[in-house]
Design a protein around this motif. Structure first.
Motif, PDB file in Angstrom:
ATOM      1  N   UNK A   6     -12.332  -0.098  -3.434  1.00 31.18           N
ATOM      2  CA  UNK A   6     -13.246  -1.076  -2.920  1.00 31.18           C
ATOM      3  C   UNK A   6     -12.642  -1.748  -1.463  1.00 31.18           C
ATOM      4  N   UNK A   7     -11.365  -2.380  -1.820  1.00 29.13           N
ATOM      5  CA  UNK A   7     -10.835  -2.791  -0.610  1.00 29.13           C
ATOM      6  C   UNK A   7     -10.479  -2.016   0.436  1.00 29.13           C
ATOM      7  N   UNK A   8     -10.046  -0.745  -0.036  1.00 25.28           N
ATOM      8  CA  UNK A   8      -9.852   0.401   1.136  1.00 25.28           C
ATOM      9  C   UNK A   8     -10.887   0.704   2.010  1.00 25.28           C
ATOM     10  N   UNK A   9     -12.050   0.886   1.485  1.00 22.84           N
ATOM     11  CA  UNK A   9     -13.210   1.286   1.974  1.00 22.84           C
ATOM     12  C   UNK A   9     -13.677   0.360   3.103  1.00 22.84           C
ATOM     13  N   UNK A  10     -13.828  -0.988   2.421  1.00 28.56           N
ATOM     14  CA  UNK A  10     -14.102  -2.116   3.474  1.00 28.56           C
ATOM     15  C   UNK A  10     -13.299  -2.237   4.440  1.00 28.56           C
ATOM     16  N   UNK A  11     -11.981  -2.159   4.401  1.00 27.21           N
ATOM     17  CA  UNK A  11     -11.000  -2.353   5.053  1.00 27.21           C
ATOM     18  C   UNK A  11     -10.933  -1.355   6.293  1.00 27.21           C
ATOM     19  N   UNK A  12     -11.095  -0.228   6.008  1.00 33.30           N
ATOM     20  CA  UNK A  12     -11.041   0.992   7.005  1.00 33.30           C
ATOM     21  C   UNK A  12     -12.438   0.993   7.478  1.00 33.30           C
ATOM     22  N   UNK A  13     -13.461   0.579   7.004  1.00 27.35           N
ATOM     23  CA  UNK A  13     -14.664   0.695   7.755  1.00 27.35           C
ATOM     24  C   UNK A  13     -14.513  -0.618   9.023  1.00 27.35           C
ATOM     25  N   UNK A  14     -14.147  -1.729   8.591  1.00 28.90           N
ATOM     26  CA  UNK A  14     -13.986  -2.622   9.304  1.00 28.90           C
ATOM     27  C   UNK A  14     -12.850  -2.347  10.451  1.00 28.90           C
ATOM     28  N   UNK A  15     -11.829  -1.851  10.160  1.00 29.51           N
ATOM     29  CA  UNK A  15     -10.693  -1.635  11.275  1.00 29.51           C
ATOM     30  C   UNK A  15     -10.716  -0.540  12.233  1.00 29.51           C
ATOM     31  N   UNK A  16     -10.983   0.631  11.417  1.00 28.16           N
ATOM     32  CA  UNK A  16     -11.078   1.756  12.028  1.00 28.16           C
ATOM     33  C   UNK A  16     -12.357   2.020  12.831  1.00 28.16           C
ATOM     34  N   UNK A  17     -13.394   1.783  12.018  1.00 23.54           N
ATOM     35  CA  UNK A  17     -14.605   2.062  12.671  1.00 23.54           C
ATOM     36  C   UNK A  17     -15.153   1.195  13.350  1.00 23.54           C
ATOM     37  N   UNK A  76       4.534   1.720   6.468  1.00 18.22           N
ATOM     38  CA  UNK A  76       4.453   0.534   5.419  1.00 18.22           C
ATOM     39  C   UNK A  76       2.811   0.015   5.097  1.00 18.22           C
ATOM     40  N   UNK A  77       2.310   0.031   6.656  1.00 17.26           N
ATOM     41  CA  UNK A  77       0.853  -0.629   6.332  1.00 17.26           C
ATOM     42  C   UNK A  77       0.074   0.514   5.802  1.00 17.26           C
ATOM     43  N   UNK A  78       0.172   1.781   6.075  1.00 21.31           N
ATOM     44  CA  UNK A  78      -0.692   2.745   5.376  1.00 21.31           C
ATOM     45  C   UNK A  78      -0.507   3.168   3.992  1.00 21.31           C
ATOM     46  N   UNK A  79       0.857   2.787   3.470  1.00 19.75           N
ATOM     47  CA  UNK A  79       1.316   2.986   2.302  1.00 19.75           C
ATOM     48  C   UNK A  79       0.672   1.453   1.444  1.00 19.75           C
ATOM     49  N   UNK A  80       0.607   0.479   2.109  1.00 26.12           N
ATOM     50  CA  UNK A  80      -0.078  -0.699   1.575  1.00 26.12           C
ATOM     51  C   UNK A  80      -1.623  -0.459   1.284  1.00 26.12           C
ATOM     52  N   UNK A  81      -2.213   0.089   2.473  1.00 30.07           N
ATOM     53  CA  UNK A  81      -3.657   0.247   2.456  1.00 30.07           C
ATOM     54  C   UNK A  81      -4.024   1.179   1.271  1.00 30.07           C
ATOM     55  N   UNK A  82      -3.110   2.227   0.791  1.00 28.87           N
ATOM     56  CA  UNK A  82      -3.323   3.236  -0.178  1.00 28.87           C
ATOM     57  C   UNK A  82      -3.213   2.647  -1.544  1.00 28.87           C
ATOM     58  N   UNK A  83      -2.472   1.394  -1.463  1.00 28.89           N
ATOM     59  CA  UNK A  83      -2.211   0.744  -2.807  1.00 28.89           C
ATOM     60  C   UNK A  83      -3.071   0.128  -3.209  1.00 28.89           C
ATOM     61  N   UNK A  84      -4.253  -0.247  -2.309  1.00 29.08           N
ATOM     62  CA  UNK A  84      -5.314  -1.032  -2.708  1.00 29.08           C
ATOM     63  C   UNK A  84      -6.254  -0.592  -3.314  1.00 29.08           C
ATOM     64  N   UNK A  85      -7.039  -1.122  -4.207  1.00 27.99           N
ATOM     65  CA  UNK A  85      -8.225  -0.562  -4.755  1.00 27.99           C
ATOM     66  C   UNK A  85      -9.246   0.063  -3.927  1.00 27.99           C
ATOM     67  N   UNK A 123      -8.992  -8.249   0.406  1.00 25.49           N
ATOM     68  CA  UNK A 123      -8.094  -6.914   0.955  1.00 25.49           C
ATOM     69  C   UNK A 123      -6.996  -7.428   2.041  1.00 25.49           C
ATOM     70  N   UNK A 124      -7.202  -8.299   2.888  1.00 28.02           N
ATOM     71  CA  UNK A 124      -6.222  -8.808   3.880  1.00 28.02           C
ATOM     72  C   UNK A 124      -5.133  -9.588   3.197  1.00 28.02           C
ATOM     73  N   UNK A 125      -5.322 -10.281   2.495  1.00 31.07           N
ATOM     74  CA  UNK A 125      -4.697 -11.067   1.611  1.00 31.07           C
ATOM     75  C   UNK A 125      -3.616 -10.304   0.668  1.00 31.07           C
ATOM     76  N   UNK A 126      -4.069  -9.258   0.110  1.00 33.81           N
ATOM     77  CA  UNK A 126      -3.364  -8.275  -0.715  1.00 33.81           C
ATOM     78  C   UNK A 126      -2.747  -7.608   0.142  1.00 33.81           C
ATOM     79  N   UNK A 127      -3.321  -7.065   1.349  1.00 33.22           N
ATOM     80  CA  UNK A 127      -2.221  -6.274   2.292  1.00 33.22           C
ATOM     81  C   UNK A 127      -1.228  -6.969   3.067  1.00 33.22           C
ATOM     82  N   UNK A 128      -1.314  -8.215   3.100  1.00 30.85           N
ATOM     83  CA  UNK A 128      -0.394  -9.048   3.767  1.00 30.85           C
ATOM     84  C   UNK A 128       0.959  -8.853   2.718  1.00 30.85           C
ATOM     85  N   UNK A 129       0.693  -9.183   1.158  1.00 29.37           N
ATOM     86  CA  UNK A 129       1.620  -9.194   0.466  1.00 29.37           C
ATOM     87  C   UNK A 129       2.353  -7.834   0.235  1.00 29.37           C
TER      88      UNK A 129
END
Length: 172
Positions: A122-133, A111-120, A158-164
């Protein structure tokens, strides 16, 4: 450089440098490593010091910078994926049904990865750079050629949208 002189410097400043490094690393082993690396660097550059009264301060600066470098290396080598963090956290639970927890963790990660891929993008890129890298906001800003405040805003949104999105997927 004279070996006796170096040994004298080592004895005179070891505790001072150790405390500088320990305040930064908060780890005995890492602080000792930082002090040893400081002395190795100092051997190579001691001839650059013009005033021998400033050697202690010079060594302290080297120790602080070395400790910061060690912390950065540790953080980069210890960066964990979101999935690994979640599985590790779920393994700490004392629930008796381990299989059920693994299934729940797997579903959450899906569900988390599905939700991440539903983000725009811009949000995906920044979130993945922060969390994975494990990059800091300024590093992300430099990498993407945008303002640091823009990175902070996008991370927050991105975090707010991800929670939702995760909540929607879990209740569906």
């Amino acid at each position: 450089m004279d070996e006796d002189y170096f040994n004298e410097l080592y004895e005179r400043y070891f505790h001072r440098l150790y405390h500088v490094a320990y305040r930064i690393t908060r780890d005995q082993q890492l602080a000792e490593d930082a002090v040893h690396e400081t002395y190795i660097k100092a051997i190579k550059k001691i001839q650059c010091v013009e005033d021998s009264k400033k050697i202690g301060a010079w060594l302290s600066v080297i120790a602080a910078r070395t400790a910061i470098d060690i912390i950065r290396k540790e953080k980069k080598s210890n960066v964990m994926s979101m999935e690994h963090i979640h599985l590790e956290a779920s393994s700490l639970q004392t629930d008796h049904n381990v299989v059920e927890n693994d299934v729940e963790a797997s579903l959450f990660n899906q569900n988390l990865y599905k939700a991440i891929h539903q983000l725009s993008v811009h949000y995906q890129t920044i979130l993945l750079l922060k969390l994975q890298k494990g990059l800091k906001e300024q590093e992300i800003a430099d990498l993407l050629h945008i303002n640091q405040n823009t990175v902070k805003t996008r991370l927050y949104r991105a975090r707010q949208k991800l929670k939702i999105l995760v909540n929607r997927l879990e209740t569906a």
